[in-house]
Enzyme design. Structure first.
Site, PDB file in Angstrom:
ATOM      1  N   GLY A 385     -46.293 -38.241 -76.994  1.00  0.00           N
ATOM      2  CA  GLY A 385     -47.185 -38.752 -75.969  1.00  0.00           C
ATOM      3  C   GLY A 385     -46.440 -39.329 -74.781  1.00  0.00           C
ATOM      4  O   GLY A 385     -46.868 -39.187 -73.630  1.00  0.00           O
ATOM      5  N   CYS A 386     -45.295 -39.961 -75.045  1.00  0.00           N
ATOM      6  CA  CYS A 386     -44.500 -40.528 -73.951  1.00  0.00           C
ATOM      7  C   CYS A 386     -43.867 -39.445 -73.081  1.00  0.00           C
ATOM      8  O   CYS A 386     -43.667 -39.653 -71.878  1.00  0.00           O
ATOM      9  CB  CYS A 386     -43.434 -41.457 -74.506  1.00  0.00           C
ATOM     10  SG  CYS A 386     -44.079 -43.056 -75.047  1.00  0.00           S
ATOM     11  N   VAL A 387     -43.542 -38.296 -73.670  1.00  0.00           N
ATOM     12  CA  VAL A 387     -43.064 -37.173 -72.854  1.00  0.00           C
ATOM     13  C   VAL A 387     -44.114 -36.842 -71.794  1.00  0.00           C
ATOM     14  O   VAL A 387     -43.812 -36.710 -70.601  1.00  0.00           O
ATOM     15  CB  VAL A 387     -42.752 -35.926 -73.710  1.00  0.00           C
ATOM     16  CG1 VAL A 387     -42.391 -34.742 -72.817  1.00  0.00           C
ATOM     17  CG2 VAL A 387     -41.622 -36.197 -74.687  1.00  0.00           C
TER      18      VAL A 387
END
Length: 421
Positions: A385-387
Site C-alpha cells: 500500500g505504501c508503494v
C-alpha cells in the site's frame, strides 16, 4: 443473494479479478492474475463495522479474506475497481446479505480487532507522545524480530528510504548511497562527533565511523535494535568509534556535536512536539554544526496529520503524524536552524518499498514461521500500500539540511553544495 453477487454490485460484473466465496459463489474473470477468496462469513462483519479500508485489512490480517497474486497489483486493481468503500456501499452490503441467516448472524456480531492491532492506538490523541507511550509505540513496530527484519530489509538493515544513484542500482547500493549522501550533506570528517537520533539498527552510525572516521552515537527506543546494533558494531571492529544506546533521544546528556542526523524519527514525534524536538537538537550542536532531517511528509497540511481509524495507525506506526515539508522546514527554521537545502525523494521510497516487498515474498514461509501469519500479512499489505502512496503522491519523503550559525551569522557552508547527487 450470494457474496459473489454482492461483489458484482460493488465492482461490476467485468471486474478484472477472480472472486470466490466460502458459499461456493464466484464472480469476476476466471483465472485472473488476482484472486480474492472470502473464507468466512465474519469477514463481512469486519467490512460492515469497520470504516473503509480498516475493515478489509482486519479481514485480511485474520485470514478471513485471502489474496492470491501480487499484493501491489491487487491493491492497485481494487483501487480502480472499488475505490473507497463508503457508507452507501456498506448499506448495499447490509441490504444484500440481510436475507441470509448465516450472514445476518455474522453482521450482528461486532468482532474484536485482530491481536496485531495496537490497543493503545485507540486512546485519545492528547495522551500521545509521553516517553512511556512513545516507547510502547516504537516497541510495537520495531521489536517484532531482528531475524524478520533481516529478511525484509536485507544486509543493510536500513529501514528508511534509500537513494538510488542510478536506474539499475540494487537496494543495497541505494542504501549505502543514502547513508553516504547524508554524511556528505553533513560535511563529516575524521575526528568529528555525530549524534544520530532514532538510529534503528545503527546503519548511519556504522557508516559514519567506518567511512569517515567519525565518533558516532546513536539512540533508539527499540531494545532489540540496540542489541543488534551493538553486536554488529563489535563484529565490525568499530567499537572505538561507534555506539548505539537503548535510550530516548530526550535523555541524551552529551552536547557539542559537530553534526546531527535524524533519519526516519520525525514521523514519531508529533506535531505539538516538533518545536521542542528541533530546539533540543539545535542545542546539541556546536556553531557551524549541521543537522539533516530525513522524514516522510504529506503533500500539504490540509488533511489531518493522523487518521485515528486508519490501518497504518492501528497496525503499523501507532501515533505516527505526518506534516507537510513546508511546516517541518518552518519548525526547523524557528528553532534556529538556517535552512540550506531540501529535496524530495518520493520516487526513491517507492523503489525502496518494492525491494522490501520482494524480500518478504522470497522469505514468506520463514517470515510466517518467525512472526506468525497475521503479522506477516500486516507487513505484506502495508508495504504494498505504501508503494501506491508514494507513487501517487499521497505521501512524500523530504531531506532538509540546516546549519547552526555562529554569533556573527557565519555558517561555514561551501558557496555551492559539494555533496553531489
Amino acid at each position: 443473494m450470494t457474496l459473489a453477487r454482492v461483489f458484482e454490485r460493488l465492482a461490476g460484473a467485468g471486474a478484472p479479478v477472480e472472486f470466490a466465496a466460502y458459499d461456493g459463489s464466484r464472480a469476476g474473470v476466471p483465472g485472473a492474475g488476482i484472486r480474492f477468496d472470502v473464507r468466512s462469513p465474519y469477514a463481512v462483519s469486519y467490512l460492515v463495522h469497520s470504516p473503509g479500508a480498516l475493515g478489509l485489512a482486519r479481514a485480511y490480517v485474520t485470514g478471513m479474506i485471502d489474496v492470491s497474486g501480487d499484493m501491489y497489483t491487487a491493491l492497485s486493481t481494487m483501487q480502480q475497481v472499488l475505490g473507497e468503500v463508503g457508507p452507501r456501499d456498506k448499506m448495499k452490503i447490509v441490504g444484500a446479505v440481510a436475507r441470509d441467516p448465516l450472514l445476518r448472524g455474522a453482521i450482528s456480531r461486532r468482532l474484536d480487532p485482530p491481536p496485531q492491532e495496537a490497543p493503545f492506538s485507540r486512546l485519545p490523541s492528547w495522551l500521545r507522545h509521553s516517553k512511556r507511550r512513545d516507547a510502547k509505540a516504537i516497541s510495537h513496530h520495531y521489536d517484532v524480530s531482528n531475524t524478520f527484519y533481516e529478511w525484509v530489509l536485507g544486509p543493510s538493515m536500513a529501514y528508511t528510504c534509500a537513494c538510488y544513484p542510478s536506474e539499475h542500482a540494487t537496494l543495497e547500493e541505494a542504501q549505502y548511497h543514502k547513508f553516504d549522501l547524508v554524511a556528505r550533506k553533513l560535511g563529516l570528517k575524521p575526528g568529528m562527533r555525530l549524534l544520530d537520533v532514532g538510529c534503528g539498527w545503527g546503519g548511519m552510525v556504522m557508516h559514519a565511523a567506518k567511512e569517515y572516521g567519525v565518533k558516532a552515537l546513536g539512540v533508539t527506543l527499540s531494545k532489540q535494535q540496540a542489541e543488534w546494533a551493538q553486536k554488529a558494531i563489535a563484529d565490525r571492529g568499530l567499537s572505538d568509534l561507534a555506539e548505539v544506546r537503548h535510550l530516548d533521544y530526550r535523555d541524551v546528556t552529551e552536547t557539542g556535536f559537530d553534526a546531527v542526523s535524524s533519519i526516519g524519527l520525525t514521523e514519531h514525534i508529533g506535531k505539538a512536539n516538533l518545536p521542542g524536538y528541533f530546539s533540543f537538537l539545535y542545542g546539541k550542536l556546536k556553531p557551524h554544526g549541521r543537522m539533516l532531517n530525513h522524514t516522510i511528509t504529506r503533500p500539504d497540511n490540509i488533511a489531518p496529520a493522523i487518521k485515528q481509524d486508519g490501518f497504518i495507525n492501528r497496525y503499523v506506526f501507532p501515533d505516527g503524524e505526518l506534516e507537510g515539508p513546508g511546516y517541518v522546514q518552518s519548525q526547523m527554521n524557528d528553532a534556529g536552524f538556517e535552512i540550506r537545502h531540501q529535496e524530495n525523494l518520493r520516487e526513491h521510497y517507492a523503489r525502496t518499498l518494492r525491494g522490501w516487498c520482494r524480500n518478504l515474498d522470497e522469505h514468506w514461509d520463514e517470515a510466517v514461521a518467525e512472526v506468525g501469519e497475521g503479522t506477516a500479512r500486516v507487513w505484506k499489505v502495508y508495504m504494498a500500500g505504501c508503494v501506491l502512496g508514494f507513487e501517487q503522491n499521497w505521501i512524500q519523503l523530504h531531506q532538509t539540511l540546516g546549519v547552526k550559525t555562529d554569533e556573527q551569522g557565519r555558517s561555514d557552508m561551501p558557496l555551492r553544495p559539494d555533496w553531489g547527487v
